[in-house]
Design an enzyme around this catalytic site. Structure first.
Site, mmCIF file in Angstrom:
data_model
loop_
_atom_site.group_PDB
_atom_site.id
_atom_site.type_symbol
_atom_site.label_atom_id
_atom_site.label_comp_id
_atom_site.label_asym_id
_atom_site.label_seq_id
_atom_site.Cartn_x
_atom_site.Cartn_y
_atom_site.Cartn_z
ATOM 1 N N GLU A 143 60.670 26.609 43.115
ATOM 2 C CA GLU A 143 60.307 26.144 41.894
ATOM 3 C C GLU A 143 61.050 26.896 40.966
ATOM 4 O OE1 GLU A 143 58.341 29.682 41.095
ATOM 5 O OE2 GLU A 143 57.609 27.952 39.849
ATOM 6 N N ARG A 178 53.856 24.201 42.055
ATOM 7 C CA ARG A 178 55.191 23.854 41.712
ATOM 8 C C ARG A 178 56.107 23.528 42.590
ATOM 9 N NH1 ARG A 178 53.861 27.833 37.300
ATOM 10 N NH2 ARG A 178 55.111 29.372 38.611
ATOM 11 N N SER A 219 62.850 37.192 38.924
ATOM 12 C CA SER A 219 62.091 36.897 37.735
ATOM 13 C C SER A 219 63.029 37.808 36.654
ATOM 14 C CB SER A 219 60.861 37.517 37.756
ATOM 15 O OG SER A 219 60.520 38.841 37.941
ATOM 16 N N HIS A 299 50.630 44.108 38.317
ATOM 17 C CA HIS A 299 51.094 42.987 37.661
ATOM 18 C C HIS A 299 50.084 42.385 36.826
ATOM 19 C CE1 HIS A 299 52.139 38.846 37.766
ATOM 20 N NE2 HIS A 299 53.169 39.153 37.755
ATOM 21 N N PHE A 306 52.761 39.282 28.879
ATOM 22 C CA PHE A 306 53.537 38.199 28.845
ATOM 23 C C PHE A 306 52.694 37.013 28.103
ATOM 24 C CE2 PHE A 306 54.486 34.041 30.741
ATOM 25 C CZ PHE A 306 55.871 33.806 30.300
ATOM 26 N N HIS A 320 61.309 32.614 35.823
ATOM 27 C CA HIS A 320 61.296 33.168 37.149
ATOM 28 C C HIS A 320 61.682 31.995 37.983
ATOM 29 C CE1 HIS A 320 56.993 32.233 38.912
ATOM 30 N NE2 HIS A 320 57.733 31.553 38.971
#
Lengths: 330, 330
Positions: A143, A178, A219, A299, A306, A320
């Site tokens: 994806e 995805r 990413s 993370h 983000f 990514h």
């Protein structure tokens, strides 16, 4: 709103998405799409390693040699180059090539020019290290995700099309949702990494075989065309938490299922840094990547940052791509 | 490791869990279980509201009246009492009763003693506010989660059994996966909240009807028996981020799908605070609760703190219970 899974890759599900068909996202994100003729891609990370600055010119010469070998017939459709220092203080120059046809990549790898250079005894006696890491996901095994809609880097650059606004994002599990194969397959790892030949302790040539469903994430961040405000947003607001998370994985990832994590800076053919970077992470399983992403403080900080900024981005390109692949590349 | 969904509540899935059967958790958590004879529970939040300290004695008298009405036949199996100040500076005393039999609750509500008191004109003229919030989830419509294994509060106290270590926790989506109905149903909201009679602006008696699949979360903290170290862990490490998250939802939840959020302190019959508290949150949908929990910075802080400490807990009791239910209670 459309599905990230392209029409021709849809199939009768045995596993459901995490969210219902009616799920709506609060802001737009996009994926790359391709013609039905694309069935499998290859990503080949080809690296040159050196100990310290005096060896850099020789390493750059080797990098340029690899780059020029892409001109051989059946070379990659696209490629880029990066530089990073690993946690053993080794310097690494990596060129990554992308193929839209595994058979072409196979022919390229086995061509006299390419195979001759890589298998030459000279490679063992230059005071440099070399590595090749090659994965070949089928189109149902990967994806992509972009906050922008053109000039996709990496594997997206092979694909040629851009989706409309996709539904599967902004929830944990959307990465899996995805990937077309998630419709029917948990993508769980089989077996373990195996040294097929050679001895890593002794040096020299070593061949390592992966296992099914190793997950690879690239990413990326591209601030080449940003204005002052967005550049500062990236360098001041985003980069510090990103570096902290990537350093954590690089140094502590093993217990979490992360085989390797490299935060690399893009460079030009002369080794000069570009305002572009990406992380390359190899994980034992997509599930372990998911667990880290959705629960680890380092993370979660990246994630919160983000989502705080994504809707206001203009020139800063964040993206990514995540794949799983079979153990034996073509 | 066992499933949080009890054997007799398992059915042929049309929707999959977020994780495969082989998923393993890094530390133990537990759920409540019940005999097959339990089919539906009732939670009745019965509240008394007052403006300021001078009215507190009258409000406590009303609270004691409700408490004593539980002695009427068909009263609840268990109950507890709480105190909180809302964001309009109203003081609220709430007693929540738990029934294991909706028919018994119905008989209790319609008994002369109970119905007579609630419908009396005196309730309109005491200078106090009253509310009743009643939900009645079936056993396939709720889940529980405990970091301990005995003396379950709330709905778990009706159930009588404790699971072994369960599989569905420590990933986003596990709350949904613990609710038996998630095997076949997305539990999406239908329609909207409707004022069935009365006029909230004018005051007096108002009846509000919910809609299907309103999600109710009770998440609790009990530090009554903690030693100094754990008490300080709770009060210093956990409580500040918990309060920040709960205040955020109380004041800003509406745009996120949170109808109401109340962080309440347990009290005894005389209104004295106990070392126990819980949050009561009503959400338009389980999905909106999930999105907030898994992505909002205020909740991610709570989450990270919880997982930092959960494995070392001894006497500090942390838990939650989450239900969806049909619009019309029994």
């Amino acid at each position: 709103m459309e599905s990230a899974i392209d029409t021709h890759l849809k199939c009768a599900r045995t596993l459901s998405r995490r969210v219902p068909d009616e799920y709506e996202t609060p802001f737009p994100m996009f994926v790359a799409g391709a013609d039905e003729s694309l069935s499998q891609v290859v990503m080949a990370y080809l690296g040159v390693q050196y100990a310290d600055s005096p060896e850099r010119p020789a390493a750059l010469t080797a990098l340029r040699q690899i780059d020029s070998s892409f001109e051989v017939p059946d070379g990659p459709v696209s490629h880029d180059m990066t530089d990073h220092v690993d946690n053993q203080d080794h310097h690494n120059l990596v060129v990554v090539g992308y193929w839209a046809d595994p058979a072409a990549c196979r022919r390229w790898l086995h061509s006299d020019a390419v195979n001759g250079w890589w298998s030459s005894d000279e490679r063992l006696n230059e005071g440099l290290g070399y590595f090749r890491e090659i994965v070949a996901p089928r189109v149902d095994q990967y994806e992509t995700l972009y906050a922008f809609t053109e000039d996709f880097p990496g594997v997206g650059g092979l694909m040629g099309k851009t989706s409309g606004e996709i539904s599967e994002h902004r929830y944990w599990g959307s990465m899996r949702d995805r990937i077309p194969l998630s419709q029917t397959d948990w993508m769980e790892p089989s077996n373990h990494i195996v040294v097929v030949s050679g001895d890593p302790g002794a040096g020299g040539r070593v061949v390592v075989r992966g296992h099914d469903n190793i997950a690879l994430i690239r990413s990326g961040q591209d601030w080449r065309t940003t204005g002052d405000e967005e550049r500062s947003l990236y360098l001041v607001e985003i980069l510090p938490s990103l570096e902290a998370g990537m350093d954590f994985l690089r140094d502590n990832g093993e217990t979490l299922g992360c085989y390797s994590n490299r935060f690399v800076r893009s460079i030009d053919i002369d080794g000069n840094p570009l305002d572009e970077s990406y992380n390359i992470g190899h994980w034992r399983s997509l599930a372990q990547l998911e667990r880290w992403a959705e629960s680890h403080p380092t993370h979660l900080r990246i994630f919160v940052t983000f989502f705080n900024v994504v809707e206001g981005l203009e020139k800063l390109r964040l993206y990514h791509e995540v794949s799983v692949s079979d153990a034996i590349p073509p």
